[in-house]
Design a protein around this motif. Structure first.
Motif, PDB file in Angstrom:
ATOM      1  N   ASP A 131       0.796  -1.229   0.000  1.00 24.44           N
ATOM      2  CA  ASP A 131       0.000   0.000   0.000  1.00 24.44           C
ATOM      3  C   ASP A 131       0.827   1.277   0.000  1.00 24.44           C
ATOM      4  O   ASP A 131       0.286   2.365  -0.097  1.00 24.44           O
ATOM      5  CB  ASP A 131      -0.940  -0.002   1.198  1.00 24.44           C
ATOM      6  N   SER A 132       2.136   1.140   0.118  1.00 23.03           N
ATOM      7  CA  SER A 132       2.962   2.341   0.073  1.00 23.03           C
ATOM      8  C   SER A 132       3.245   2.733  -1.361  1.00 23.03           C
ATOM      9  O   SER A 132       3.659   3.844  -1.636  1.00 23.03           O
ATOM     10  CB  SER A 132       4.284   2.099   0.797  1.00 23.03           C
ATOM     11  N   CYS A 133       3.024   1.814  -2.291  1.00 22.81           N
ATOM     12  CA  CYS A 133       3.385   2.084  -3.678  1.00 22.81           C
ATOM     13  C   CYS A 133       2.190   2.634  -4.429  1.00 22.81           C
ATOM     14  O   CYS A 133       1.159   1.968  -4.550  1.00 22.81           O
ATOM     15  CB  CYS A 133       3.876   0.809  -4.362  1.00 22.81           C
ATOM     16  N   PHE A 134       2.328   3.848  -4.938  1.00 22.66           N
ATOM     17  CA  PHE A 134       1.174   4.464  -5.615  1.00 22.66           C
ATOM     18  C   PHE A 134       0.787   3.693  -6.865  1.00 22.66           C
ATOM     19  O   PHE A 134      -0.365   3.702  -7.267  1.00 22.66           O
ATOM     20  CB  PHE A 134       1.467   5.931  -5.931  1.00 22.66           C
ATOM     21  N   VAL A 141       2.902  -5.118  -6.306  1.00 20.22           N
ATOM     22  CA  VAL A 141       3.481  -5.065  -4.966  1.00 20.22           C
ATOM     23  C   VAL A 141       5.003  -4.931  -5.108  1.00 20.22           C
ATOM     24  O   VAL A 141       5.619  -5.733  -5.816  1.00 20.22           O
ATOM     25  CB  VAL A 141       3.135  -6.336  -4.159  1.00 20.22           C
ATOM     26  N   PRO A 142       5.587  -3.918  -4.476  1.00 15.26           N
ATOM     27  CA  PRO A 142       7.025  -3.694  -4.665  1.00 15.26           C
ATOM     28  C   PRO A 142       7.862  -4.957  -4.501  1.00 15.26           C
ATOM     29  O   PRO A 142       8.701  -5.266  -5.357  1.00 15.26           O
ATOM     30  CB  PRO A 142       7.355  -2.658  -3.594  1.00 15.26           C
ATOM     31  N   ALA A 143       7.634  -5.704  -3.449  1.00 18.07           N
ATOM     32  CA  ALA A 143       8.454  -6.893  -3.219  1.00 18.07           C
ATOM     33  C   ALA A 143       8.298  -7.883  -4.374  1.00 18.07           C
ATOM     34  O   ALA A 143       9.263  -8.502  -4.802  1.00 18.07           O
ATOM     35  CB  ALA A 143       8.061  -7.559  -1.903  1.00 18.07           C
ATOM     36  N   GLN A 163       6.714   0.013 -14.014  1.00 19.52           N
ATOM     37  CA  GLN A 163       6.030  -0.333 -12.774  1.00 19.52           C
ATOM     38  C   GLN A 163       6.771   0.188 -11.552  1.00 19.52           C
ATOM     39  O   GLN A 163       6.462  -0.192 -10.420  1.00 19.52           O
ATOM     40  CB  GLN A 163       5.831  -1.850 -12.683  1.00 19.52           C
ATOM     41  N   CYS A 164       7.752   1.020 -11.786  1.00 19.93           N
ATOM     42  CA  CYS A 164       8.458   1.606 -10.651  1.00 19.93           C
ATOM     43  C   CYS A 164       9.072   2.912 -11.115  1.00 19.93           C
ATOM     44  O   CYS A 164       9.698   2.971 -12.160  1.00 19.93           O
ATOM     45  CB  CYS A 164       9.552   0.676 -10.138  1.00 19.93           C
ATOM     46  N   THR A 165       8.855   3.961 -10.334  1.00 20.64           N
ATOM     47  CA  THR A 165       9.447   5.247 -10.704  1.00 20.64           C
ATOM     48  C   THR A 165      10.654   5.551  -9.819  1.00 20.64           C
ATOM     49  O   THR A 165      11.132   6.678  -9.788  1.00 20.64           O
ATOM     50  CB  THR A 165       8.423   6.388 -10.569  1.00 20.64           C
ATOM     51  N   CYS A 166      11.115   4.535  -9.095  1.00 21.27           N
ATOM     52  CA  CYS A 166      12.248   4.713  -8.181  1.00 21.27           C
ATOM     53  C   CYS A 166      12.008   5.877  -7.213  1.00 21.27           C
ATOM     54  O   CYS A 166      12.904   6.700  -6.987  1.00 21.27           O
ATOM     55  CB  CYS A 166      13.557   4.938  -8.943  1.00 21.27           C
ATOM     56  N   CYS A 167      10.788   5.939  -6.698  1.00 19.04           N
ATOM     57  CA  CYS A 167      10.446   7.055  -5.816  1.00 19.04           C
ATOM     58  C   CYS A 167      10.885   6.777  -4.389  1.00 19.04           C
ATOM     59  O   CYS A 167      10.871   7.646  -3.538  1.00 19.04           O
ATOM     60  CB  CYS A 167       8.954   7.325  -5.864  1.00 19.04           C
ATOM     61  N   ASN A 168      11.236   5.535  -4.101  1.00 20.65           N
ATOM     62  CA  ASN A 168      11.752   5.123  -2.797  1.00 20.65           C
ATOM     63  C   ASN A 168      10.762   5.251  -1.640  1.00 20.65           C
ATOM     64  O   ASN A 168      11.146   5.260  -0.478  1.00 20.65           O
ATOM     65  CB  ASN A 168      13.035   5.898  -2.425  1.00 20.65           C
ATOM     66  N   ARG A 169       9.491   5.384  -1.973  1.00 16.78           N
ATOM     67  CA  ARG A 169       8.520   5.520  -0.895  1.00 16.78           C
ATOM     68  C   ARG A 169       8.391   4.210  -0.116  1.00 16.78           C
ATOM     69  O   ARG A 169       8.244   4.203   1.103  1.00 16.78           O
ATOM     70  CB  ARG A 169       7.153   5.926  -1.454  1.00 16.78           C
ATOM     71  N   CYS A 170       8.463   3.080  -0.826  1.00 14.30           N
ATOM     72  CA  CYS A 170       8.270   1.792  -0.157  1.00 14.30           C
ATOM     73  C   CYS A 170       9.320   1.562   0.926  1.00 14.30           C
ATOM     74  O   CYS A 170       9.050   0.884   1.909  1.00 14.30           O
ATOM     75  CB  CYS A 170       8.277   0.659  -1.175  1.00 14.30           C
ATOM     76  N   ALA A 171      10.495   2.155   0.755  1.00 10.10           N
ATOM     77  CA  ALA A 171      11.555   1.963   1.747  1.00 10.10           C
ATOM     78  C   ALA A 171      11.118   2.461   3.119  1.00 10.10           C
ATOM     79  O   ALA A 171      11.605   2.001   4.137  1.00 10.10           O
ATOM     80  CB  ALA A 171      12.816   2.694   1.316  1.00 10.10           C
ATOM     81  N   ASP A 229      14.567  -1.202   0.333  1.00 10.82           N
ATOM     82  CA  ASP A 229      14.284  -0.117  -0.600  1.00 10.82           C
ATOM     83  C   ASP A 229      14.215  -0.676  -2.027  1.00 10.82           C
ATOM     84  O   ASP A 229      15.226  -0.848  -2.701  1.00 10.82           O
ATOM     85  CB  ASP A 229      15.379   0.949  -0.491  1.00 10.82           C
ATOM     86  N   VAL A 230      13.001  -0.954  -2.460  1.00  7.66           N
ATOM     87  CA  VAL A 230      12.821  -1.524  -3.793  1.00  7.66           C
ATOM     88  C   VAL A 230      13.241  -0.527  -4.873  1.00  7.66           C
ATOM     89  O   VAL A 230      13.776  -0.908  -5.912  1.00  7.66           O
ATOM     90  CB  VAL A 230      11.367  -2.001  -4.000  1.00  7.66           C
ATOM     91  N   GLY A 231      13.031   0.757  -4.608  1.00  4.55           N
ATOM     92  CA  GLY A 231      13.443   1.778  -5.580  1.00  4.55           C
ATOM     93  C   GLY A 231      14.922   1.676  -5.909  1.00  4.55           C
ATOM     94  O   GLY A 231      15.322   1.741  -7.071  1.00  4.55           O
ATOM     95  N   ILE A 232      15.737   1.506  -4.887  1.00  9.14           N
ATOM     96  CA  ILE A 232      17.181   1.399  -5.115  1.00  9.14           C
ATOM     97  C   ILE A 232      17.498   0.148  -5.926  1.00  9.14           C
ATOM     98  O   ILE A 232      18.291   0.173  -6.866  1.00  9.14           O
ATOM     99  CB  ILE A 232      17.943   1.360  -3.776  1.00  9.14           C
TER     100      ILE A 232
END
Ligand code: HEM
Ligand code: SF4
Ligand code: SF4
Lengths: 462, 299, 225
Positions: free
Chosen positions: A71-74, A86-88, A120-128, A136-139
């Motif tokens: 839910d952290s990933c927009f 889901v980021p993971a 599917q990822c903008t590397c926004c690092n919010r999920c971290a 940190d999936v963004g990283i």
């Protein structure tokens, strides 16, 4: 086919190669070729062994598969809670899989992985911020992009973008001469209104060295003039370098680390050459991230800092307003409902949340500022970060992603969105084009210029 | 006088009137005509896609597309093109105001002709955040005179007999005045010099009594004669008048009364408000309302 | 059997677990690279330390972070499970008596009633975690057999412990099973993702340093987890 003529593992490093690739409309041939290029599995595995160390390996290993990051990933939220977002999952099914298979993956897998890494990822690092293990999936996505780039699986526009940096040391075909020229004539356009306005190029030992986004030079040089006006009125001793003026880095989005290094070196060289007290960058998020936050590591600076202290435009502005270098006419403060877009790249990833709010205090009539929810380091990505804005192939996904920001803005009821970041500005412009919700959006410079209380001696004489 | 003219067009109805005027001038002065079409805004961040001005569609600009657009423009102006001896069609990508200005800087035309809008201004595609319109931005920074044709011009510049020069006594008005004289001499027409004394009585404005107003008008008139008449050698037919009222309304009324074929005005570039919506509105309003083309000068 | 499990096997399992954890933590920190991770760990020890402590501490408090608050159900299950999983093995009276006998020292012992509750909570929350894995699509897609296996070897000692504790069936049989399962768990810790027992602290410290040093920490802003 091991390599295509357009789609291959070789980075672009000449203007001709750039033009050839550019002339391939929408990257049609490029993407067609991509379907049959070979994966160099040996190189892939060797690269991973050399560069994938305990941080990422541990993340991949201890991930509890608990889904708290979902839910952290927009993108998960906006894609109707699609579990594939889901980021993971996104990282386990790509990078995780490559590592489990020791690099033995095929073309098909890489093409799917490319889609995940860039759409599917903008590397926004919010999920971290929401993972109990601090994963940190963004990283990791950024890292994965580097692997994909090395193998030639990168969206067409980003291959071009990285090539631009390699050829022009700018994200667009703007040469150093173009830059200086444009800078000088655009300042000239405003001279009458601001007597004494100057275009100082290559001044040694100035207090401020200003760096920009090539797009400003190419498409809206007004921004350069506005920067000049604000420095002028604040009485700053400033300059721009004739070389090393470009702060952005599409190569960072592309995962072309060598190009990242080349690009940022030009800026650091300018610092060494001109020896300014500080560097101020324009209102851009990823440019700041590239040059100030990540850049030092690319070039191998142990202290993780650029050669001279470098700040974002909002930090300079906040300070200029606070210390009274710039004065606002209170009667001209914004009296429409205003909200603020926190850029991931310098708010979540460089802690600048209070600078923008200091500025707001000066320029918005009390009671007219409405925070987005969530905000500050918890703010959602604008919807176009990490290169998403520019990739034609993923346009439908990008447009859908804009809905998050649209709804956030709508629920503030704001009519004006201040977006001191090129990427966010673009995304918000595009969302207005796409969904027409009747908002205006702006960088800070033009808004502030309109409400300045200009000292007598700097006003045009009648 | 007009060796090179730049005609910025969307090749749609919006610039039809402007087209007719532009081609007439080209015909009359044997000018080389540069037809400039802005393809669209690079709306895709750093991507290669633009939003086409005419169709609103997202297109990929490549050589083929450009060739197609040029062909379209040729067809659109098929009737008018024979009027000009030499022309060139050019397409550019970017924000219209910026690209037009860049073109002026580069090729230094003697005149820019454009319709009121080279785009529909409400569209977010062209909205430059919260800043002003293309028109205002072009007028503000143009190095050459800008001829705006919003409504069908009776004379199409074929036979100009009356020019109204509206002044606000600014420095740029002086430049515009020189240009007006030059033109009047060149085509041998009547020149009407005009100033509208702003007395729109809003609550904030100082309230003048009628005597003061008239007193000031007499002063202005005297000042006028001193300032301008000496420079008007060779122009036999002229008139000078000062009226009171809301400037743009008075200018339009005056132009109608004098059967003006052209209004020449200056945009005061020192007025920092000139790019915003509220200000610069004098010119904007005149353009919108006048029955003839309006020529604006900044520098 | 009992003799072997409480003798040699106990020592072996304990040693593997402790040494294994130590090795893992050493390897973790040795594998950090300032340039690859792009964090200047060594240059800013104070900022890094503050960031790391903040990052660990906040996440150890139930509902202490926005992340926990956003997922109240998971927070309850997580702390419900982990309180027992961490405290009971170390502080149970019976375990302490055993320790005293083997090692000659013991820790403070939990009130037996509290220990009962914690154990039950662990088992129940553990089962609910399994249920959650099946019920929620966002978790289901992530779940692999390995995850069930980990949950199984984590829960098994607790379940078998409870069976022995309430003397359901043959006490000594279940006690032996309980000890065996406990030792399997100990051995599994360094080699499976149960290594998170220590790597949790390592990973959180790392991200804490990352934010504390690079991503705003030395700008003077503390991250609001
Ligand atoms: C100080 C010690 C420990 C810490 C800090 C810790 C921390 C964590 C964290 C942060 C997670 C992932 C978050 C989540 O699932 O919501 C987790 C998951 C898990 N932990 Fe621990 N843990 C510790 C000890 C243990 C022990 C001793 C066990 C085994 C008995 C254990 C078993 C598990 C299991 C099975 C999961 C996965 C839960 C699931 O399936 O969702 N943990 N732990
Ligand atoms: S929240 Fe963290 S541990 Fe849980 S699934 Fe997501 S990345 Fe893995
Ligand atoms: S970095 Fe942002 S976009 Fe990418 S998975 Fe995490 S929250 Fe989603």
């Amino acid at each position: 086919m091991p390599e295509g003529t357009l789609c291959n593992k070789k980075p672009i490093d000449s203007a001709e190669a750039l033009n050839t690739l550019l002339s391939d409309t929408s990257g049609e041939v490029y993407y067609r070729e991509m379907k049959s290029i070979e994966v160099d599995t040996k190189l892939l595995w060797k690269t991973i062994q050399n560069t994938c160390k305990s941080r990422i390996r541990t993340w991949l290993e201890i991930c509890a598969h608990c889904g708290m990051c979902a839910d952290s990933c927009f993108l998960y939220l906006v894609d109707d809670h699609n579990p594939k977002q889901v980021p993971a999952y996104k990282i386990q099914s790509t990078l995780g899989e490559i590592i489990r298979k020791k690099g033995n993956v095929d073309n098909n897998f890489m093409i799917k992985t490319m889609e995940i890494a860039w759409s599917q990822c903008t590397c926004c690092n919010r999920c971290a911020m929401y993972c109990p293990h601090g994963i940190d999936v963004g990283i990791m996505m950024g890292y994965l992009r580097g692997l994909l780039y090395q193998q030639g699986f990168v969206p067409w526009e980003l291959k071009i973008g990285a090539g631009m940096h390699r050829v022009y040391r700018a994200q667009m075909d703007v040469t150093n001469e173009d830059f200086v020229d444009t800078f000088e004539w655009i300042v000239e356009e405003y001279e009458d209104e601001y007597p004494g306005l100057k275009a100082p190029v290559d001044i040694q030992g100035a207090d401020i060295m200003y760096t920009v986004n090539a797009r400003e030079v190419k498409h809206y040089p007004e921004d350069l003039a506005e920067a000049a006006i604000l420095f002028h009125i604040a009485g700053e001793n400033w300059t721009v370098p004739s070389k090393g003026w470009e702060q952005t880095s599409l190569s960072m989005f592309a995962g072309d680390w060598a190009a990242c290094k080349m690009q940022v070196e030009t800026v650091y060289d300018a610092m060494e050459r001109l020896k300014p007290k500080i560097m101020v960058g324009t209102e851009c998020g990823h440019a700041h991230r590239a040059t100030v936050v990540e850049g030092p590591y690319w070039v191998g600076r142990k202290d993780g800092r650029p050669p001279v202290k470098s700040i974002h435009y909002v930090e300079w502005l906040a300070d200029a307003l606070k210390t009274g270098k710039l004065k606002i006419d209170p009667a001209k403060r914004l009296k429409v409902p205003v909200t603020l877009q926190d850029s991931c790249n310098y708010v979540r990833n460089h802690g600048l949340k209070s600078a923008t709010r200091e500025i707001i205090k000066h320029i918005v009539e009390p009671g007219y500022f409405i925070e987005m929810s969530p905000n500050k380091e918890h703010n959602y990505c604008c919807g176009g970060g990490g290169g998403f804005n520019g990739v034609g192939l993923y346009r439908p996904q990008r447009n859908k992603a804009l809905i998050t920001k649209r709804d956030q803005i709508l629920s503030t009821g704001a009519k004006l969105v201040l977006a001191p970041c090129h990427n966010c500005w673009d995304a918000i412009r595009d969302l207005e084009e796409e969904y027409t919700i009747g908002i205006e959006w702006s960088f800070l410079k033009p808004v502030i210029i309109k409400m300045l209380d200009i000292p007598e001696h700097l006003r045009p004489r009648e | 006088m007009f060796k090179k003219i730049l005609f910025a067009t969307s090749a749609t109805k919006a610039s039809d009137h402007a087209a007719r005027v532009a081609f007439n001038i080209s015909n009359l002065y044997n000018s080389h005509m540069n037809i400039l079409h802005i393809l669209g805004v690079p709306s895709r961040g750093f991507s290669q896609k633009v939003t086409d001005v005419k169709t609103r569609e997202k297109v990929e600009v490549d050589d083929e597309y450009i060739a197609w657009v040029k062909e379209e423009i040729k067809t659109y102006y098929a009737e008018l093109l024979p009027k000009t001896k030499s022309y060139e069609i050019k397409t550019l990508i970017g924000y219209p105001h910026r690209e037009i200005l860049r073109e002026i800087r580069k090729n230094k035309p003697d005149l820019l002709v454009m319709g009121r809008s080279t785009e529909s201004e409400g569209s977010p595609v062209y909205k430059f955040g919260s800043a002003g319109s293309t028109l205002q931005r072009v007028i503000k920074a143009s190095d050459c005179p800008v001829l705006l044709v919003n409504r069908p011009a009776a004379s199409f510049w074929g036979s100009i007999t009356n020019i109204v020069f509206a002044t606000d006594f600014s420095k740029s008005s002086d430049v515009a005045f020189d240009f007006a004289c030059k033109l009047a001499r060149n085509i041998n027409c009547e020149l009407h010099i005009f100033h509208a004394q702003n007395i729109s009585l809003t609550p904030e404005s100082e309230i003048f009594d009628q005597d003061t107003i008239e007193q000031r008008m007499r002063e202005k008139l005297r000042f006028f004669r001193k300032k301008y008449v000496s420079k008007m050698e060779g122009i036999d037919n002229y008139s000078i008048e000062v009226w009171e009222g809301v400037p743009y309304i008075e200018i339009v009324k005056y132009a109608r009364e004098k059967f003006a074929d052209l209004i020449i005005m200056a945009q005061d570039s020192k007025n920092p408000g000139s790019t915003t919506e509220e200000l610069g509105s004098n010119i904007k309003q005149v353009i919108l309302r006048a029955g003839c083309p309006v020529l604006c000068m900044t520098k | 059997m009992y003799e072997f499990l409480t003798g040699f096997m106990f020592w072996l399992a304990l040693a593997i677990c402790l040494i294994g954890m130590l090795v893992r933590i050493i390897f973790y920190f040795r594998g950090l690279s300032w340039q690859l991770d792009r964090v200047a760990y060594k240059e800013f020890p104070m900022s890094g330390f503050k960031g790391a402590v903040n990052s660990i501490y906040r996440w150890l408090i139930p509902f202490g972070t926005l992340g926990w608050r956003k997922q109240p159900l998971m927070t309850v299950l997580f702390f419900g499970f982990h309180a027992g999983a961490v405290l009971v093995p170390v502080f149970l009276v019976a375990h302490n008596l055993f320790l005293k006998e083997k090692l000659g020292f013991s820790f403070f012992a939990l009130n037996p009633f509290v220990a009962d509750i914690l154990t039950w909570a662990t088992v129940i929350c553990g089962l609910l975690i399994i249920l959650r894995r099946i019920a929620l699509p966002k978790v289901r897609i992530l779940t692999t057999w390995y995850d069930y296996f980990i949950l199984f070897i984590s829960l098994a000692p607790f379940i078998s412990g409870l069976i022995a504790r309430y003397e359901l069936g043959d006490y000594s049989f279940w006690l032996t099973i309980h000890i065996l399962l406990g030792e399997i768990l100990l051995i599994a810790i360094p080699f499976t993702k149960l290594s998170h027992v220590v790597l949790f602290f390592a990973s959180r410290a790392q991200i804490g340093m990352d934010f504390g040093i690079k991503r705003g920490g030395i700008k003077g802003t503390t991250l609001n987890w």
